[in-house]
Every structure is written in structure tokens, then in C-alpha cells.
Design a protein around this motif. Structure first.
Motif, short mmCIF file in Angstrom:
data_model
loop_
_atom_site.label_atom_id
_atom_site.label_comp_id
_atom_site.label_asym_id
_atom_site.label_seq_id
_atom_site.Cartn_x
_atom_site.Cartn_y
_atom_site.Cartn_z
N ALA A 36 -40.68 -57.99 12.09
CA ALA A 36 -41.32 -57.64 11.18
C ALA A 36 -39.89 -56.30 10.05
O ALA A 36 -39.69 -56.39 8.72
N ARG A 37 -39.35 -56.31 11.24
CA ARG A 37 -38.19 -55.08 10.93
C ARG A 37 -36.69 -55.96 9.64
O ARG A 37 -36.39 -56.16 8.93
N TYR A 38 -36.60 -57.32 10.68
CA TYR A 38 -35.47 -57.93 10.43
C TYR A 38 -36.11 -59.16 9.80
O TYR A 38 -34.57 -60.41 8.97
N ALA A 39 -37.34 -59.98 9.61
CA ALA A 39 -36.83 -61.94 9.43
C ALA A 39 -36.51 -61.76 7.33
O ALA A 39 -36.58 -63.04 7.11
N SER A 40 -36.98 -60.35 7.18
CA SER A 40 -36.95 -60.71 5.08
C SER A 40 -36.17 -60.06 4.88
O SER A 40 -35.85 -59.72 4.14
N TRP A 41 -34.90 -59.14 5.95
CA TRP A 41 -33.45 -58.86 5.20
C TRP A 41 -32.99 -59.78 4.18
O TRP A 41 -32.12 -59.90 3.46
N PRO A 42 -32.38 -60.80 5.15
CA PRO A 42 -32.06 -61.77 3.91
C PRO A 42 -32.10 -62.51 3.45
O PRO A 42 -31.55 -62.70 2.08
N GLU A 43 -33.47 -62.53 3.10
CA GLU A 43 -33.58 -62.55 1.56
C GLU A 43 -33.84 -61.76 0.87
O GLU A 43 -34.05 -61.86 -0.65
N GLU A 44 -34.00 -60.62 1.45
CA GLU A 44 -34.25 -59.44 0.07
C GLU A 44 -32.62 -59.37 -0.33
O GLU A 44 -32.35 -59.06 -1.63
N ARG A 45 -31.59 -59.55 1.09
CA ARG A 45 -30.10 -59.25 0.29
C ARG A 45 -30.07 -60.30 -0.94
O ARG A 45 -28.89 -59.97 -2.10
N MET A 46 -30.34 -61.35 -0.37
CA MET A 46 -29.82 -62.71 -1.23
C MET A 46 -30.71 -62.55 -2.09
O MET A 46 -29.99 -62.98 -3.82
N GLN A 47 -31.42 -61.98 -2.99
CA GLN A 47 -32.38 -61.60 -3.82
C GLN A 47 -31.90 -61.42 -4.21
O GLN A 47 -31.73 -59.96 -6.05
N ALA A 48 -31.49 -59.68 -4.40
CA ALA A 48 -30.29 -58.54 -5.01
C ALA A 48 -29.84 -58.86 -5.67
O ALA A 48 -28.42 -58.42 -6.86
N MET A 49 -28.96 -60.07 -5.18
CA MET A 49 -27.56 -60.72 -5.47
C MET A 49 -28.11 -61.79 -6.31
O MET A 49 -27.35 -63.27 -7.15
#
Ligand SMILES: Cc1cc2nc3c(=O)[nH]c(=O)nc-3n(C[C@H](O)[C@H](O)[C@H](O)COP(=O)(O)OP(=O)(O)OC[C@H]3O[C@@H](n4cnc5c(N)ncnc54)[C@H](O)[C@@H]3O)c2cc1C
Length: 447
Positions: free
Chosen positions: A371-384
Motif C-alpha cells: 500500500a505504501r509503495y505500489a502507487s509511488w511510480p505512477e504518482e511521481r510520473m503523474q506529477a511530471m
């Protein structure tokens, strides 16, 4: 072997079909592990007759587990792993389950722009484009595919090349997980192996990120195509983020390597580096080993990515946010230089690429951290996303974050070809895609 949901060996086969330790929570009704071409034909015909949709697995390296869908048939063709080399013609026939093709060819003085990881399957790798060793010299690996043998939705074996079923070949060069047939063999062009390989490395504390990334912007226009410049931002031994610059050169002599890598030795930031390896002889096995260390087997992964031509100054706020939120090592952001004078591209489905490739890989061990890490890549790419010109299908995350992976015109053509070869949608397609400007907004589908 044919396994039904509920059979004793089913769950092991389902989990074994996914390289990512995070097996998707999706359960095919049937798993067929094909040993032969005849097994593939039978499985496709049976699925068509019983109304089951098909997901296809070659090496199982889709980060998202795209091939594992809810219900239907999972067709595992990893055992079709032939590599038949015709040295005089400089061609090979490659099975979809063949892995580490560049390494296998190197032993024979031959070369193919195979993936950077020894374990990636030829099937998914070649269909999505294929960004491999000396990719800036040869282009995406799908450009070196001259023909394919495909079992189509009606269970027929078809040979597609520039003259017969040329649309199928066009689609196979870049459709990736949206391809609509089972490729049982790729007919590829081979090259002479680079006679000399050198590697180089710089390691910096993240505090000098602004200077490092703007230096990189300065040097990339002059880089030889045989140099693959990548930057990795990850947590170092102290736990603080650091930047690793790697630049292997796959060339033909020590002199060429020295010239190609001179930019490392003359980097104006060497005094700020924690480690400097300006130019060291290496083998392809050394390069594979370096990459392999970043992707431990059995770990849990999430990935996302973007193409961009934005300058470092625009990218840095997003890169800083990535560094600040990095999960533990070996989670990383990879920045890769893909630009320069590319070899001319043929007409093919593959159509989205840019100067710089950014990918974000979250890696962790404990399922409790999902739950902590699975959405990290998409959140970071969405922000960019405002700086992105599209994504690679290699590291696609379309089920969670639809993005542009092919030009609008090519997407229309791909859909039309699919309609002809797979009118009933026997083969699963992308887990998500952006709507065309003329279409109503659709939802990504996880199945
Ligand atoms: C550790 C690691 C390193 C990687 N390194 C690179 C790299 O250096 N360069 C790069 O470009 N990519 C790289 N990738 C991404 C990789 O190329 C893609 O995930 C690719 O799809 C994997 O191919 P596969 O056959 O192993 O995967 P699979 O999961 O088996 O296949 C992915 C999808 O391709 C389709 N497919 C597969 N086989 C067939 C077939 N025979 N016929 C029709 N459709 C098929 C299916 O839709 C399937 O869902 C890497 C991935 C990982 C996990």
C-alpha cells in the motif's frame, strides 16, 4: 500442460508466470503451458471455441503482469525458446521464450540489440519496441525483426513479412501488450559483436543534482551513439539519495572507447564525485551483472515511465520530489539518453520516442509495504506528466495510469488491423489507454 483453476499445480503455475514477486490478484480459468507449436494452435482454437479470452506469457517480465487476467486462458509460451542462428545470412529465428539473446550471441561473436537484463523474454521485449544494448545504433530492437510466425485468432499459423501479411508485421513492431496473435517465432537480423566494451561510472551525492543534470544536458548532443548514458537516482549505503552516472561504450577498439568516454574524464564535477571510474575494459557479462543487481528476483515491483525532451531545469523539481520520496534501495529513478541522430525508422506501430527516457522503479520485499509503495511510480510520473511526450511500453503501467504510447494515426491503424485479424477480441489488449480525441472518456480496465 493444461491446468484449471482449483488444480493442485495451478497456483504455482500462475505465480511462476509472473517475474514480479507481486503476482496480480487476477485468476485465469485455465493455464496452458505450451511445449510445441501444435500446443499453441490447439490452445487458441479451444479458447476461441469456448469463448475464453487469451493472455500470452513469454518471459513474464511485464511489470504489471499484463498477461495474467481475470478468467479466460493464460497461454504460456516460455518453453518455445529456440535460438537458431544462420551465421552466413546473419539472421536468427528466435522463440518468444528465448532470454538474454545478446549474451548468447556474444559467445559467437555476434550481436543483437537485446534487453539489458538476461532474463527478459524475447516475446514481450521485441513486441513493445525493445530498448537494448547499442539501441541508439540499431534503433529499437523491433526494427531488426524482419518477419514473424504468428498463430492468429482463427488458429492458423501465418508467416508475416514485408510482402505477406505485412500489416501484421507492422503491428508486431511496437504494439507490445496490445498485439493480437501468438508470436511463435521472430526472424531477426544479426550484427557483428562490438569488438571492445568499456564501462565508466561516476557517483555523486544528490545535493549536486542541479549541476550533474545540467552537465548531462551539455554533453548529450556530442555523445557517440555507441555510448549509453544513464543516471540512476537511488538511496546509497547511508540511506541518502545519490546519483550514479553509467556510460558503457560498445565499440570496436580501446581507442574508440577512450574517445567516446572522454567526456567522463573531463567532467567538471569530478571533485564533487564520491567515486570515479573513467574508462574500464568490460565484457557484456559485466554489463549484464551490473544491471541484474538492480532487479533482485523475487522482490515486489511497481514501475512507470515517460519520454521527454524537457531540459534539466524543467525536470529537476520532479526529480527532486522523486529523490525525497524514494523507497529503499534498489528502488530508483532511471534517466536515459536516447536522443541523437537515430537510424531512419521504418513504418511501424512503434512511434513514440524522445530524447530522454525517465523511468521510476519501486522495489520492496514485504507485502505489507504494497500500500505504501505500489502507487509511488505512477504518482511521481503523474506529477511530471506536463513534461512528458508519451511513454514506453517496456515499463508500462497502463492499467493504473493510461498514457500515450503510440501516435494517434498509428493507433487508428493498429485498431483497424486488430479488427481484421481478431474481430471478436480473442486476445486481451492494453489494460488501459487514453481515449482518442473523438472518443468518449473510457476507464482503464484491470481485466
Ligand atoms: C528486470 C527487467 C528488466 C527489463 N529490461 C528491459 C530493457 O533493458 N529493455 C526493454 O526494452 N525492456 C526491458 N524490460 C521490460 C520488458 O522488455 C517488457 O516488460 C517485456 O514486455 C517483457 O517481455 P516478456 O516476454 O518477458 O514479458 P511477458 O510478461 O511474458 O509479456 C509481456 C506482454 O507481451 C505480450 N506478449 C508476450 N509474448 C507474446 C507472444 N509470444 N505473442 C504475443 N504477445 C506476447 C503479452 O501481451 C504480454 O502480456 C525489463 C523488464 C524487467 C522486469
Amino acid at each position: 500442460m493444461r491446468l484449471k483453476r482449483g488444480d493442485a499445480a495451478y497456483e504455482q503455475a500462475r505465480r511462476g508466470a509472473v517475474w514480479n514477486g507481486r503476482t496480480p490478484d487476477r485468476f485465469p480459468d485455465v493455464i496452458v503451458q505450451a511445449e510445441t507449436l501444435a500446443d499453441v494452435v490447439t490452445a487458441v482454437r479451444d479458447a476461441a471455441a469456448s469463448g475464453m479470452r487469451i493472455g500470452i506469457r513469454s518471459g513474464g517480465h511485464s511489470w504489471a503482469g499484463n498477461h495474467v487476467r481475470e478468467g479466460g486462458l493464460l497461454l504460456d509460451v516460455s518453453r518455445l525458446d529456440q535460438l537458431e542462428i544462420d551465421r552466413s545470412a546473419m539472421t536468427a529465428v528466435v522463440g518468444p521464450g528465448c532470454r538474454g539473446i545478446a549474451g548468447k550471441l556474444a559467445e559467437r561473436g555476434l550481436f543483437f540489440p537485446g534487453g539489458h537484463d538476461l532474463d527478459v523474454g524475447a516475446g514481450g521485449y521485441l513486441l513493445q519496441g525493445g530498448f537494448g544494448w547499442n539501441g541508439r545504433v540499431h534503433g529499437p530492437a523491433c526494427m531488426s525483426v524482419d518477419a514473424i510466425d504468428v498463430v492468429t485468432a482463427d488458429g492458423e499459423l501465418v508467416h508475416a513479412d514485408e510482402h505477406n501479411h505485412s500489416d501484421l508485421l507492422w503491428a508486431a513492431r511496437g504494439a507490445g501488450p496490445g498485439f493480437f496473435g501468438v508470436v511463435v517465432a521472430f526472424h531477426v537480423r544479426l550484427y557483428r559483436a562490438p569488438a571492445y566494451i568499456a564501462s565508466s561510472l561516476l557517483r555523486f551525492p544528490f545535493e549536486v543534482a542541479d549541476e550533474v543534470f545540467s552537465w548531462v544536458d551539455d554533453v548529450t548532443p556530442t555523445l557517440a551513439r555507441e555510448v549509453e548514458l544513464s543516471l540512476f537516482v537511488h538511496r546509497g549505503e547511508s540511506g541518502d539519495p545519490e546519483i550514479i552516472v553509467t556510460a558503457p561504450a560498445l565499440v570496436n577498439s580501446a581507442e574508440e572507447a577512450a574517445e567516446a568516454l572522454a567526456f567522463i574524464a573531463s567532467c567538471p564535477l569530478l571533485e564533487k564525485a564520491l567515486e570515479v571510474v573513467p574508462n574500464q575494459p568490460a565484457s557484456l557479462s559485466d554489463l549484464y551483472a551490473g544491471v541484474g543487481g538492480l532487479y533482485p528476483t523475487g522482490a515486489r515491483y511497481a514501475a512507470d515511465n515517460m519520454w521527454t525532451h524537457a531540459p534539466a531545469s524543467d525536470l529537476l523539481p520532479g526529480i527532486r520530489a522523486i529523490a525525497e520520496s524514494l523507497p529503499p534501495f534498489p528502488s530508483a529513478m532511471m534517466w536515459n539518453h536516447w536522443g541523437g541522430e537515430w537510424p531512419p525508422r521504418p513504418s511501424m506501430a512503434f512511434s513514440v520516442e524522445d530524447k530522454t527516457y525517465l523511468a521510476v522503479y519501486g522495489v520492496w520485499e514485504d507485502p505489507a509495504d504494497d500500500a505504501r509503495y505500489a502507487s509511488w511510480p505512477e504518482e511521481r510520473m503523474q506529477a511530471m506528466a506536463h513534461l512528458s511526450t508519451g511513454i514506453q511500453l517496456a515499463d508500462e503501467n497502463l492499467g493504473r495510469r493510461p498514457a500515450r504510447f503510440i501516435s494517434e494515426d498509428n493507433l487508428h491503424r493498429l485498431d483497424a488491423i486488430r479488427e481484421r485479424y481478431d474481430p471478436k477480441g480473442l486476445f486481451h489488449s492494453y489494460m488501459g489507454r487514453l481515449p482518442s480525441p473523438s472518443e468518449p472518456l473510457g476507464q482503464p480496465s484491470g481485466t
